[in-house]
Design an enzyme around this catalytic site. Structure first.
Site, mmCIF file in Angstrom:
data_model
loop_
_atom_site.group_PDB
_atom_site.id
_atom_site.type_symbol
_atom_site.label_atom_id
_atom_site.label_comp_id
_atom_site.label_asym_id
_atom_site.label_seq_id
_atom_site.Cartn_x
_atom_site.Cartn_y
_atom_site.Cartn_z
ATOM 1 C CD GLU A 8 -53.697 -6.417 8.412
ATOM 2 O OE1 GLU A 8 -53.359 -6.168 9.582
ATOM 3 O OE2 GLU A 8 -54.711 -5.945 7.873
ATOM 4 C CG ASP A 11 -51.196 0.847 12.952
ATOM 5 O OD1 ASP A 11 -50.630 -0.179 12.511
ATOM 6 O OD2 ASP A 11 -52.320 1.217 12.590
ATOM 7 C CD GLU A 47 -57.292 -4.295 12.365
ATOM 8 O OE1 GLU A 47 -57.964 -4.085 11.327
ATOM 9 O OE2 GLU A 47 -56.055 -4.408 12.363
ATOM 10 C CG HIS A 91 -55.151 -8.305 10.972
ATOM 11 N ND1 HIS A 91 -55.748 -7.065 10.996
ATOM 12 C CD2 HIS A 91 -55.806 -9.027 10.033
ATOM 13 C CE1 HIS A 91 -56.742 -7.051 10.108
ATOM 14 N NE2 HIS A 91 -56.804 -8.227 9.518
ATOM 15 C CG HIS A 135 -59.291 -4.324 6.302
ATOM 16 N ND1 HIS A 135 -59.691 -3.021 6.497
ATOM 17 C CD2 HIS A 135 -58.388 -4.585 7.295
ATOM 18 C CE1 HIS A 135 -59.051 -2.527 7.551
ATOM 19 N NE2 HIS A 135 -58.265 -3.455 8.061
ATOM 20 C CE1 TYR A 153 -56.309 0.022 6.813
ATOM 21 C CE2 TYR A 153 -54.882 1.026 5.171
ATOM 22 C CZ TYR A 153 -55.174 -0.019 6.010
ATOM 23 O OH TYR A 153 -54.342 -1.092 6.065
ATOM 24 N NE ARG A 187 -54.202 5.587 1.625
ATOM 25 C CZ ARG A 187 -54.000 5.443 2.923
ATOM 26 N NH1 ARG A 187 -54.807 5.970 3.791
ATOM 27 N NH2 ARG A 187 -52.970 4.758 3.370
ATOM 28 C CG ASP A 201 -52.995 -5.702 13.671
ATOM 29 O OD1 ASP A 201 -51.822 -5.794 14.083
ATOM 30 O OD2 ASP A 201 -53.281 -5.323 12.515
ATOM 31 C CG HIS A 215 -48.602 -3.513 10.033
ATOM 32 N ND1 HIS A 215 -49.646 -4.031 9.308
ATOM 33 C CD2 HIS A 215 -49.173 -2.792 11.036
ATOM 34 C CE1 HIS A 215 -50.795 -3.640 9.841
ATOM 35 N NE2 HIS A 215 -50.525 -2.888 10.888
ATOM 36 C CG HIS A 266 -53.191 -2.676 15.199
ATOM 37 N ND1 HIS A 266 -54.370 -2.633 14.499
ATOM 38 C CD2 HIS A 266 -52.223 -2.309 14.312
ATOM 39 C CE1 HIS A 266 -54.120 -2.270 13.247
ATOM 40 N NE2 HIS A 266 -52.830 -2.068 13.106
ATOM 41 C CG HIS A 282 -59.127 0.244 11.110
ATOM 42 N ND1 HIS A 282 -58.053 0.895 10.556
ATOM 43 C CD2 HIS A 282 -58.865 -1.084 10.966
ATOM 44 C CE1 HIS A 282 -57.181 0.009 10.106
ATOM 45 N NE2 HIS A 282 -57.654 -1.198 10.325
HETATM 46 ZN ZN ZN Z 1 -52.047 -1.535 11.362
HETATM 47 FE FE FE Z 2 -54.602 -5.107 11.026
HETATM 48 FE FE FE Z 3 -56.810 -3.030 9.738
#
Ligand code: ZN
Ligand code: FE
Ligand code: FE
Length: 279
Positions: free
Chosen positions: A256, A224, A142, A211, A67, A70, A37, A176, A226, A179, A107
């Site tokens: 993930e 999106d 990604e 991913h 990674h 976000y 975050r 991914d 998972h 995704h 991203h």
């Molecule tokens: Zn995702």
């Molecule tokens: Fe991913």
């Molecule tokens: Fe990601």
């Protein structure tokens, strides 16, 4: 060689992640460079890094994947938000050089109404600022589900970003599975076609990581969310084809899925059992 692992918490350092990866049958892993975050990154512990690099060699751990948080949005309308993304990525990439030769995934961001083209230019602009000739880290874009105004929902959008970046040799793509399926690429029924299209548009040589996630939502839902492997709309058979596809051999794969360590261990075992032995 199947390089497989999962997303791990970086809270206890690199050596701990390496040990955790091996303890669940993995030979690679992914981690957040800082709180997902946002917020400040922990100082690099050089002793931990040194011990990790030894452990990595000894245990045959492959390329690992960092990674980005976000919260960064490299194509925000707000210049301060873009500056924050730039500074975060720059700092992350500086720190990545302590563990040379690995990968950093982010991203591409959401253009929030200003349009795809403007967004793509902003993302390329940030990449042109953070990428350095001498860096050893490969930066991955990604593939995104296309939620809201997310950029990276199509191979064309990613290709358009890559085209505008000068140091292309430092760039790759992380595909991914959740995704792309949510975005409308039918990896369940037409995996060969999807990979062919990736190859024609971006080039498979840029595909550096996968991913592995099942999806809670149906094909082309742009959601999106998972799901555990085999429990979503993609399903176990599709994952069997993915991990055994000759064009995807040797590309490291990261789970993930919504799991604790035990669940990840189970999924890695499941996938290893589905992997056909190479001659
Ligand atoms: Zn995702
Ligand atoms: Fe991913
Ligand atoms: Fe990601």
């Amino acid at each position: 060689m199947l390089y497989i692992g999962c997303h791990l918490s970086a809270a206890k350092g690199f050596l701990h992640m390496g040990e955790e990866a091996v303890s669940i049958g993995g030979n690679t892993f992914q981690f957040f460079t800082r709180n997902p975050r946002g917020g400040k990154a922990k100082a690099i512990d050089e002793d931990d890094v040194k011990k990790f690099l030894e452990f990595k060699d000894k245990n045959g751990i492959g390329t690992i994947l960092a990674h980005a948080p976000y919260t960064i949005n490299p194509c925000s309308k707000d210049e301060n938000v873009r500056t924050f993304a730039l500074e975060t990525m720059q700092d992350d990439l500086d720190r990545m050089e302590y563990i040379p030769g690995n990968m950093y995934n982010f991203h591409p961001g959401s253009h929030v109404g200003q349009g795809v083209e403007t967004g793509i230019n902003m993302i390329a602009d940030i990449l042109n600022k953070v990428l350095k000739e001498e860096q050893s880290t490969t930066v991955l874009l990604e593939t995104m589900a296309g939620k809201g105004t997310e950029i990276g929902r199509s191979f064309e959008e990613l290709k358009n970003i890559i085209d505008k970046v000068e140091l292309k040799s430092h760039l790759g793509v992380c595909l991914d599975t959740c995704h792309v399926y949510d975005a409308g690429y039918d990896i369940v029924n037409k995996l060969d076609d999807v990979l062919e299209s990736f190859d024609n548009i971006i080039g498979l040589e840029r595909l550096k990581a996968i991913h592995l996630n099942d999806s809670k939502n149906p094909f082309e839902s742009h959601k999106d969310r998972h799901e555990k492997i085999g429990e979503g709309s993609i399903g176990t058979d599709a994952f069997e084809r993915i991990i055994n596809h000759p064009k995807l051999a040797d590309i490291p794969m990261y789970l993930e899925t919504p799991n604790e360590l035990d669940g990840y261990k189970h999924e890695i075992e499941l996938l290893r059992n589905l992997k056909k032995e190479e001659e």
